[in-house]
Design a protein around this motif. Structure first.
Motif, PDB file in Angstrom:
ATOM      1  N   SER A  83       0.853  -1.175   0.000  1.00 19.62           N
ATOM      2  CA  SER A  83       0.000   0.000   0.000  1.00 19.62           C
ATOM      3  C   SER A  83       0.894   1.231   0.000  1.00 19.62           C
ATOM      4  N   HIS A  84       0.304   2.377  -0.275  1.00 18.35           N
ATOM      5  CA  HIS A  84       1.086   3.615  -0.265  1.00 18.35           C
ATOM      6  C   HIS A  84       0.211   4.789   0.144  1.00 18.35           C
ATOM      7  N   THR A  85       0.887   5.868   0.502  1.00 17.31           N
ATOM      8  CA  THR A  85       0.237   7.132   0.810  1.00 17.31           C
ATOM      9  C   THR A  85       1.165   8.239   0.349  1.00 17.31           C
ATOM     10  N   VAL A  86       0.620   9.410   0.128  1.00 20.04           N
ATOM     11  CA  VAL A  86       1.432  10.567  -0.253  1.00 20.04           C
ATOM     12  C   VAL A  86       1.288  11.612   0.844  1.00 20.04           C
ATOM     13  N   VAL A  87       2.436  12.099   1.324  1.00 24.11           N
ATOM     14  CA  VAL A  87       2.452  13.138   2.353  1.00 24.11           C
ATOM     15  C   VAL A  87       3.079  14.403   1.779  1.00 24.11           C
ATOM     16  N   SER A  88       2.825  15.525   2.430  1.00 23.75           N
ATOM     17  CA  SER A  88       3.254  16.814   1.888  1.00 23.75           C
ATOM     18  C   SER A  88       4.665  17.209   2.317  1.00 23.75           C
ATOM     19  N   LEU A  89       5.419  16.304   2.873  1.00 19.67           N
ATOM     20  CA  LEU A  89       6.770  16.599   3.335  1.00 19.67           C
ATOM     21  C   LEU A  89       7.812  16.126   2.324  1.00 19.67           C
ATOM     22  N   SER A  90       9.018  16.708   2.427  1.00 22.95           N
ATOM     23  CA  SER A  90      10.130  16.246   1.590  1.00 22.95           C
ATOM     24  C   SER A  90      10.539  14.839   2.031  1.00 22.95           C
ATOM     25  N   ARG A  91      11.218  14.147   1.163  1.00 23.19           N
ATOM     26  CA  ARG A  91      11.685  12.795   1.486  1.00 23.19           C
ATOM     27  C   ARG A  91      12.597  12.813   2.715  1.00 23.19           C
ATOM     28  N   ASP A  92      13.451  13.835   2.842  1.00 21.80           N
ATOM     29  CA  ASP A  92      14.339  13.915   4.003  1.00 21.80           C
ATOM     30  C   ASP A  92      13.559  14.049   5.310  1.00 21.80           C
ATOM     31  N   ARG A  93      12.498  14.848   5.297  1.00 25.40           N
ATOM     32  CA  ARG A  93      11.676  15.008   6.505  1.00 25.40           C
ATOM     33  C   ARG A  93      10.925  13.709   6.838  1.00 25.40           C
ATOM     34  N   VAL A  94      10.439  13.024   5.817  1.00 26.46           N
ATOM     35  CA  VAL A  94       9.755  11.743   6.059  1.00 26.46           C
ATOM     36  C   VAL A  94      10.755  10.740   6.626  1.00 26.46           C
ATOM     37  N   TRP A  95      11.968  10.750   6.096  1.00 27.84           N
ATOM     38  CA  TRP A  95      13.011   9.838   6.590  1.00 27.84           C
ATOM     39  C   TRP A  95      13.257  10.088   8.077  1.00 27.84           C
ATOM     40  N   GLU A  96      13.280  11.362   8.499  1.00 29.01           N
ATOM     41  CA  GLU A  96      13.469  11.690   9.916  1.00 29.01           C
ATOM     42  C   GLU A  96      12.410  10.992  10.782  1.00 29.01           C
ATOM     43  N   PHE A  97      11.190  10.966  10.300  1.00 32.39           N
ATOM     44  CA  PHE A  97      10.106  10.307  11.026  1.00 32.39           C
ATOM     45  C   PHE A  97      10.395   8.814  11.187  1.00 32.39           C
ATOM     46  N   PHE A  98      10.861   8.178  10.118  1.00 32.47           N
ATOM     47  CA  PHE A  98      11.072   6.729  10.148  1.00 32.47           C
ATOM     48  C   PHE A  98      12.284   6.309  10.969  1.00 32.47           C
ATOM     49  N   VAL A  99      13.279   7.179  11.158  1.00 31.31           N
ATOM     50  CA  VAL A  99      14.463   6.751  11.909  1.00 31.31           C
ATOM     51  C   VAL A  99      14.258   6.777  13.424  1.00 31.31           C
ATOM     52  N   ASP A 100      13.108   7.231  13.877  1.00 29.14           N
ATOM     53  CA  ASP A 100      12.778   7.111  15.294  1.00 29.14           C
ATOM     54  C   ASP A 100      11.920   5.854  15.453  1.00 29.14           C
ATOM     55  N   PRO A 101      12.501   4.775  16.002  1.00 29.19           N
ATOM     56  CA  PRO A 101      11.751   3.505  16.067  1.00 29.19           C
ATOM     57  C   PRO A 101      10.452   3.603  16.856  1.00 29.19           C
ATOM     58  N   HIS A 102      10.357   4.541  17.791  1.00 32.33           N
ATOM     59  CA  HIS A 102       9.149   4.671  18.601  1.00 32.33           C
ATOM     60  C   HIS A 102       7.960   5.166  17.785  1.00 32.33           C
ATOM     61  N   ASN A 103       8.206   5.787  16.641  1.00 34.56           N
ATOM     62  CA  ASN A 103       7.098   6.257  15.800  1.00 34.56           C
ATOM     63  C   ASN A 103       6.293   5.097  15.214  1.00 34.56           C
ATOM     64  N   LEU A 104       6.861   3.899  15.170  1.00 32.53           N
ATOM     65  CA  LEU A 104       6.135   2.741  14.649  1.00 32.53           C
ATOM     66  C   LEU A 104       4.835   2.521  15.431  1.00 32.53           C
ATOM     67  N   ALA A 105       4.904   2.669  16.743  1.00 30.71           N
ATOM     68  CA  ALA A 105       3.713   2.458  17.579  1.00 30.71           C
ATOM     69  C   ALA A 105       2.666   3.559  17.379  1.00 30.71           C
ATOM     70  N   ARG A 106       3.051   4.659  16.753  1.00 27.57           N
ATOM     71  CA  ARG A 106       2.104   5.749  16.506  1.00 27.57           C
ATOM     72  C   ARG A 106       1.137   5.436  15.369  1.00 27.57           C
ATOM     73  N   TRP A 107       1.554   4.551  14.440  1.00 28.96           N
ATOM     74  CA  TRP A 107       0.695   4.315  13.271  1.00 28.96           C
ATOM     75  C   TRP A 107       0.368   2.853  13.023  1.00 28.96           C
ATOM     76  N   ASP A 108       1.184   1.923  13.478  1.00 30.15           N
ATOM     77  CA  ASP A 108       0.916   0.495  13.264  1.00 30.15           C
ATOM     78  C   ASP A 108       0.091  -0.001  14.442  1.00 30.15           C
ATOM     79  N   ARG A 109      -1.190  -0.275  14.194  1.00 25.84           N
ATOM     80  CA  ARG A 109      -2.109  -0.639  15.267  1.00 25.84           C
ATOM     81  C   ARG A 109      -1.775  -1.962  15.931  1.00 25.84           C
TER      82      ARG A 109
END
Length: 184
Positions: free
Chosen positions: A38-64
């Protein structure tokens, strides 16, 4: 043996053979695995999205399916980094699964492999970040192969494609919220 008894015996035999063939087919199918994407499009640059993914704790924010994340490696995020996810199990007990980052290519994407799970013999998550007009397309591909005793999960995984799409909606919302919380 009466005619009715013979007919009942044949029907029972056909049902048992058919059920056996279905179970055997599911077991073979399970060993090859299930792939969802699946995919989604967000309004951020790829570098900013990458910042989100490198924090492992963010996984619990979206993966139910993830209640919390516990890093098991002190090293910085990258190839070889390991972590566990803890999820409430069906009986209220916590279910722990262990993961290892196998490919880490900033800011393009990563592949995370399951290295320990009670239900799956293998699983892999591929995250790809693709620049598009006005933002970044986030593509998530998952491959699951249940353990033999959990072969019944194969059709359930295929029927749960909507859950991945729901998680992608949560992912989209969390990435956009991340941008508001952490200005560049």
């Amino acid at each position: 043996m009466s005619r009715l008894t013979r007919r009942s015996t044949r029907i029972t035999l056909v049902c048992v053979v058919a059920l056996g063939a279905i179970v055997a087919g599911l077991m073979v199918w399970s060993s090859t695995g299930v792939r969802l994407s699946s995919h989604t499009v967000v309004s951020l640059s790829r570098d900013r999205v990458w910042e989100f993914f490198v924090d492992p704790h963010n996984l619990a924010r979206w993966d139910r399916s993830v209640g919390r994340v516990e890093p098991t490696t002190a090293a910085p995020m990258g190839t070889g980094y390991t972590f566990d996810t803890i999820s409430p199990g069906p009986d209220g007990e916590a279910t722990r699964s262990s993961y290892r980052i196998e490919d880490f290519t900033p800011p393009h994407g990563a592949r995370v492999d399951l290295v320990g799970s009670p239900q799956f013999q293998r699983a892999s998550w591929h995250t790809k970040l693709e620049p598009v007009a006005g933002g970044t397309r986030v593509v998530i591909e998952v491959e699951f192969a249940p353990k033999l005793g959990y072969f019944f999960l194969t059709p359930m995984l295929l029927l749960s494609r909507g859950n991945l799409m729901t998680d992608m909606t949560y992912l989209h919302d969390e990435i956009e919220a991340y941008a508001r919380r952490t200005p560049s």
